[in-house]
Each structure stands twice: as structure tokens, then as C-alpha cells.
Design an enzyme around this catalytic site. Structure first.
Site, PDB file in Angstrom:
ATOM      1  N   ASP A 173      -0.912  14.356   1.973  1.00  0.00           N
ATOM      2  CA  ASP A 173       0.035  13.142   2.292  1.00  0.00           C
ATOM      3  C   ASP A 173       0.554  13.535   3.634  1.00  0.00           C
ATOM      4  O   ASP A 173       0.907  14.665   4.007  1.00  0.00           O
ATOM      5  CB  ASP A 173       1.091  13.670   1.147  1.00  0.00           C
ATOM      6  CG  ASP A 173       2.165  12.862   1.553  1.00  0.00           C
ATOM      7  OD1 ASP A 173       2.568  11.956   2.576  1.00  0.00           O
ATOM      8  OD2 ASP A 173       3.025  12.525   0.488  1.00  0.00           O
ATOM      9  N   TYR A 215       8.619  -3.116   9.048  1.00  0.00           N
ATOM     10  CA  TYR A 215       7.353  -2.891   9.113  1.00  0.00           C
ATOM     11  C   TYR A 215       7.078  -3.102  10.685  1.00  0.00           C
ATOM     12  O   TYR A 215       6.509  -2.472  11.553  1.00  0.00           O
ATOM     13  CB  TYR A 215       6.476  -3.846   8.312  1.00  0.00           C
ATOM     14  CG  TYR A 215       4.960  -3.602   8.713  1.00  0.00           C
ATOM     15  CD1 TYR A 215       4.293  -2.432   8.027  1.00  0.00           C
ATOM     16  CD2 TYR A 215       4.360  -4.760   9.193  1.00  0.00           C
ATOM     17  CE1 TYR A 215       2.921  -2.612   8.538  1.00  0.00           C
ATOM     18  CE2 TYR A 215       3.152  -4.661   9.418  1.00  0.00           C
ATOM     19  CZ  TYR A 215       2.212  -3.732   9.014  1.00  0.00           C
ATOM     20  OH  TYR A 215       0.831  -3.464   9.298  1.00  0.00           O
ATOM     21  N   LYS A 253       5.530  -0.594  13.643  1.00  0.00           N
ATOM     22  CA  LYS A 253       4.380  -0.963  14.585  1.00  0.00           C
ATOM     23  C   LYS A 253       4.770  -1.150  15.843  1.00  0.00           C
ATOM     24  O   LYS A 253       3.861  -0.879  16.829  1.00  0.00           O
ATOM     25  CB  LYS A 253       3.947  -2.360  13.921  1.00  0.00           C
ATOM     26  CG  LYS A 253       3.265  -2.253  12.566  1.00  0.00           C
ATOM     27  CD  LYS A 253       2.232  -1.168  12.651  1.00  0.00           C
ATOM     28  CE  LYS A 253       1.556  -0.861  11.316  1.00  0.00           C
ATOM     29  NZ  LYS A 253       0.459   0.063  11.340  1.00  0.00           N
TER      30      LYS A 253
HETATM   31  N1  LIG Z   1      -3.835  -5.438   5.803  1.00  0.00           N
HETATM   32  C1  LIG Z   1      -3.035  -6.026   6.700  1.00  0.00           C
HETATM   33  O1  LIG Z   1      -2.690  -7.108   6.652  1.00  0.00           O
HETATM   34  C2  LIG Z   1      -2.815  -5.452   8.146  1.00  0.00           C
HETATM   35  C3  LIG Z   1      -2.738  -6.198   9.246  1.00  0.00           C
HETATM   36  C4  LIG Z   1      -2.221  -5.517  10.457  1.00  0.00           C
HETATM   37  C5  LIG Z   1      -2.337  -3.973  10.439  1.00  0.00           C
HETATM   38  N2  LIG Z   1      -2.580  -3.279   9.222  1.00  0.00           N
HETATM   39  C6  LIG Z   1      -2.685  -1.801   9.337  1.00  0.00           C
HETATM   40  O2  LIG Z   1      -3.899  -1.303   8.948  1.00  0.00           O
HETATM   41  C7  LIG Z   1      -3.739  -0.135   8.545  1.00  0.00           C
HETATM   42  C8  LIG Z   1      -4.439   0.156   7.030  1.00  0.00           C
HETATM   43  O3  LIG Z   1      -3.923  -0.656   6.005  1.00  0.00           O
HETATM   44  P1  LIG Z   1      -4.718  -1.268   5.104  1.00  0.00           P
HETATM   45  O4  LIG Z   1      -4.555  -2.854   5.139  1.00  0.00           O
HETATM   46  O5  LIG Z   1      -6.126  -0.772   4.731  1.00  0.00           O
HETATM   47  O6  LIG Z   1      -3.504  -0.944   3.716  1.00  0.00           O
HETATM   48  P2  LIG Z   1      -4.108  -0.290   2.258  1.00  0.00           P
HETATM   49  O7  LIG Z   1      -5.369  -0.833   1.593  1.00  0.00           O
HETATM   50  O8  LIG Z   1      -2.799  -0.329   1.582  1.00  0.00           O
HETATM   51  O9  LIG Z   1      -4.259   1.289   2.656  1.00  0.00           O
HETATM   52  C9  LIG Z   1      -3.301   2.007   3.040  1.00  0.00           C
HETATM   53  C10 LIG Z   1      -3.935   3.469   3.451  1.00  0.00           C
HETATM   54  O10 LIG Z   1      -2.760   4.251   3.832  1.00  0.00           O
HETATM   55  C11 LIG Z   1      -2.894   5.473   3.212  1.00  0.00           C
HETATM   56  N3  LIG Z   1      -1.502   6.129   3.091  1.00  0.00           N
HETATM   57  C12 LIG Z   1      -0.560   5.242   2.865  1.00  0.00           C
HETATM   58  N4  LIG Z   1       0.712   6.518   2.728  1.00  0.00           N
HETATM   59  C13 LIG Z   1      -0.146   7.772   3.153  1.00  0.00           C
HETATM   60  C14 LIG Z   1       0.461   9.022   3.120  1.00  0.00           C
HETATM   61  N5  LIG Z   1       1.743   9.375   3.009  1.00  0.00           N
HETATM   62  N6  LIG Z   1      -0.362  10.051   3.376  1.00  0.00           N
HETATM   63  C15 LIG Z   1      -1.604   9.830   3.608  1.00  0.00           C
HETATM   64  N7  LIG Z   1      -2.309   8.601   3.486  1.00  0.00           N
HETATM   65  C16 LIG Z   1      -1.153   7.333   3.003  1.00  0.00           C
HETATM   66  C17 LIG Z   1      -3.408   5.006   1.753  1.00  0.00           C
HETATM   67  O11 LIG Z   1      -3.871   6.502   1.081  1.00  0.00           O
HETATM   68  P3  LIG Z   1      -3.539   6.626  -0.424  1.00  0.00           P
HETATM   69  O12 LIG Z   1      -2.698   5.959  -0.814  1.00  0.00           O
HETATM   70  O13 LIG Z   1      -4.776   6.808  -0.785  1.00  0.00           O
HETATM   71  O14 LIG Z   1      -3.103   8.054   0.076  1.00  0.00           O
HETATM   72  C18 LIG Z   1      -4.401   4.131   2.294  1.00  0.00           C
HETATM   73  O15 LIG Z   1      -5.797   4.516   2.398  1.00  0.00           O
HETATM   74  C19 LIG Z   1      -2.117   0.138   8.311  1.00  0.00           C
HETATM   75  O16 LIG Z   1      -1.635   0.982   9.585  1.00  0.00           O
HETATM   76  C20 LIG Z   1      -1.624  -1.192   8.475  1.00  0.00           C
HETATM   77  O17 LIG Z   1      -0.304  -1.173   8.978  1.00  0.00           O
HETATM   78  C21 LIG Z   1      -2.812  -3.977   8.170  1.00  0.00           C
END
Ligand SMILES: NC(=O)c1ccc[n+]([C@@H]2O[C@H](COP(=O)([O-])OP(=O)(O)OC[C@H]3O[C@@H](n4cnc5c(N)ncnc54)[C@H](OP(=O)(O)O)[C@@H]3O)[C@@H](O)[C@H]2O)c1
Length: 266
Positions: free
Chosen positions: A62, A153, A157
Site C-alpha cells: 500500500d 482529483y 493531478k
Molecule cells: N481511468 C481514467 O479515466 C483515467 C484518466 C486519466 C488518468 N488516469 C490515471 O491513470 C492511473 C491509473 O488509473 P486506472 O484508470 O488504471 O485506475 P484503476 O483501474 O482504478 O487502477 C488503480 C490502480 O491504483 C492502485 N492503487 C490505488 N490505491 C493504492 C494504494 N494505496 N497502494 C497501492 N496501489 C494503489 C490500484 O491497486 P490495488 O487496488 O490493487 O492496490 C490499481 O492498480 C491513475 O493515476 C489515474 O489517475 C485515469
């Protein structure tokens, strides 16, 4: 940089975008260090991608806790070779009006999206390859554009983008490169049903995670990384926002009743 055999530490490896990145980097033969809170889940990603063939491994951590970050430091020490790249991809989201968000959720988001990647970068720096080390921060188009319903959020960012830019300049007399990638909305579990429904109603395009992973791969393969934004017309909208923010205020004002309806779950 060539990716074969390169050691790459990826947070958020169990998430939608992280898994897509891991898949592309594994196909290039990189040694992946997959970080997340669920070892079981990470091991299944690792098995699926055969990351062990390239000496990849999993770190259950974590990243918001000292214990989690210590586990990552210990893994880096045990590797006994420099780390080629850190990808800060882990993140969480809140879609809600500020008035409706409990204090603990705000603190958790800032701890995950801002404090953890900064501390992790600090921990990782001494281990990074001095000849061509890379730090890639996965931000968001909301790191350039304040959007109603996403105030916390967006704040996180914006902070991540500021951190990236400062560190890039701080390390500009070294061979370590720092870059920031801003995806637009992407189809992953980060976005609740309300966010997906709202985007559909407003005509906001949502990419598949591999679109982001492809750009990550290109950035890492390039000799000199530059910050990247994904998506058109988002790039244009971000430019307008930086020059004429009042114009964007007006455009978003027109969407406000729709955004508010979804943010309040009405
Ligand atoms: N999806 C979008 O629309 C979008 C758009 C722009 C940017 N992003 C950015 O892209 C990145 C990935 O997002 P995603 O869309 O792939 O989201 P996601 O599918 O919800 O995945 C989030 C990831 O973050 C990990 N995580 C969250 N809290 C954590 C903690 N305390 N310790 C360790 N790991 C943690 C989760 O791992 P576990 O829960 O397994 O620990 C999971 O692997 C993020 O930074 C997000 O802000 C996403």
C-alpha cells in the site's frame, strides 16, 4: 531506450491502465516490478504476462503507508542492479460535489495521488540508472483543467504535474529524465457508472486503456521523453484553458446542471 531487460517499477499494476502498460512492456521483454495492494491479483497478472521469464516480480504494497514504501525500498536493494524506470500509475478518484465529500476521502485521495508518488520517487531516485533513468508520472487531462465534480482529483493531478515539471528541471543536469503523461477519460474501474453515464451524455470520449499504454511504450522507447496529453479535442481545450480560462468557464457552466445531477447521483 530499448526496453528488453530494462527494470521497470510500475505502481497501479493491477488497475486498468497499469495492466495494459504491463502487457506492452512485458511484450518488449522488460523486467517488471509490479506494485499493488493485492499480491494474489498481481501474481495472476504476472502469470498471464509471463513476467517471470524476464525476472519480473511482484511487490505487495500500500503506497500510502511507510510499511508499503519500505517493502518497495527493500525490493530495490535486493535487486542489486540499478532501476531503469519508475512509472507512478496508482491513483484513485472521487466524483462528487465538494460539499458532499467526507474529510477522510479527501485525505486518502491526496495521500494516494500526491504524497505517495512523491515519496516513492524520493525513495527510488538513489536506485535509478544514472546513465538513462526515467520517471514517468501518469497524470490526467484534469491536471490542466479544473472540472466541476472532480475538485479534489483535479487538485491532486495539478500537484502531480507541478511535481513532475519541477523535478524534471531539478534533474536537468543529469541523465535522469522525468515526464508527465495526461490521459483523458479512460475505460477502467477508476470511473464509476455515474462518470461513464455523464461522459456519454456530454459526448466526452473515453479511451481504452491500451491507448494510454501505447503512448507510455512510445515515450519510454524514445531517446528524449517529453510530456504528452492524449486526445483531441482535449488537447485544444487544454490550450484554450491556459490562455482564455474564462471561455472554458463559460463552456463548463453550460454543462454544470448535467454534471451536478450525476455527481449527486440524482
Ligand atoms: N481511468 C481514467 O479515466 C483515467 C484518466 C486519466 C488518468 N488516469 C490515471 O491513470 C492511473 C491509473 O488509473 P486506472 O484508470 O488504471 O485506475 P484503476 O483501474 O482504478 O487502477 C488503480 C490502480 O491504483 C492502485 N492503487 C490505488 N490505491 C493504492 C494504494 N494505496 N497502494 C497501492 N496501489 C494503489 C490500484 O491497486 P490495488 O487496488 O490493487 O492496490 C490499481 O492498480 C491513475 O493515476 C489515474 O489517475 C485515469
Amino acid at each position: 531506450m530499448k526496453l528488453k531487460g530494462k527494470s521497470i517499477l510500475l505502481t497501479g499494476a493491477s488497475g486498468g491502465i497499469g495492466r495494459a502498460i504491463a502487457k506492452r512492456l512485458a511484450a518488449q521483454g522488460a523486467q517488471l516490478i509490479l506494485v499493488g495492494r493485492s499480491a494474489q491479483f498481481l501474481h495472476s497478472v504476472s502469470r498471464e504476462l509471463h513476467t517471470k521469464n524476464s525476472n519480473g516480480f511482484v511487490v505487495e504494497a500500500d503506497i500510502t503507508t511507510d510499511q508499503g514504501r519500505d517493502a518497495i525500498r527493500t525490493a530495490l536493494v535486493a535487486m542489486q542492479r540499478p532501476l531503469d524506470c519508475l512509472i507512478n500509475c496508482a491513483g484513485i478518484n472521487i466524483f462528487s460535489l465538494l460539499d458532499d465529500i467526507e474529510t477522510e476521502r479527501i485525505e486518502q485521495l491526496i495521500a494516494t495521488n500526491v504524497v505517495a508518488p512523491i515519496l516513492l520517487t524520493q525513495i527510488t531516485l538513489p536506485f535509478l540508472n544514472k546513465d538513462d533513468g526515467r520517471i514517468l508520472n501518469i497524470g490526467s487531462s484534469f491536471g490542466n483543467l479544473g472540472y466541476p465534480g472532480f475538485s479534489v482529483y483535479c487538485a491532486s493531478k495539478f500537484a502531480q504535474r507541478g511535481f513532475s515539471e519541477s523535478l524534471r528541471r531539478e534533474l536537468s543536469d543529469t541523465q535522469i529524465q522525468v515526464a508527465y503523461l495526461a490521459p483523458r477519460a479512460t475505460n477502467t474501474s477508476l470511473n464509476s457508472k455515474a462518470v461513464c453515464d455523464m461522459n456519454r451524455e456530454l459526448g466526452n470520449v473515453m479511451d481504452e486503456p491500451d491507448v494510454v499504454a501505447q503512448v507510455v511504450e512510445k515515450m519510454l522507447l524514445s531517446k528524449k521523453m517529453s510530456d504528452r496529453d492524449i486526445g483531441w479535442p482535449e488537447r485544444f481545450f487544454l490550450k484554450i484553458n491556459s490562455i482564455f480560462p474564462r471561455l472554458v468557464d463559460g463552456a463548463l457552466r453550460k454543462q454544470l446542471s448535467v454534471i451536478r445531477r450525476y455527481a449527486q447521483g440524482l
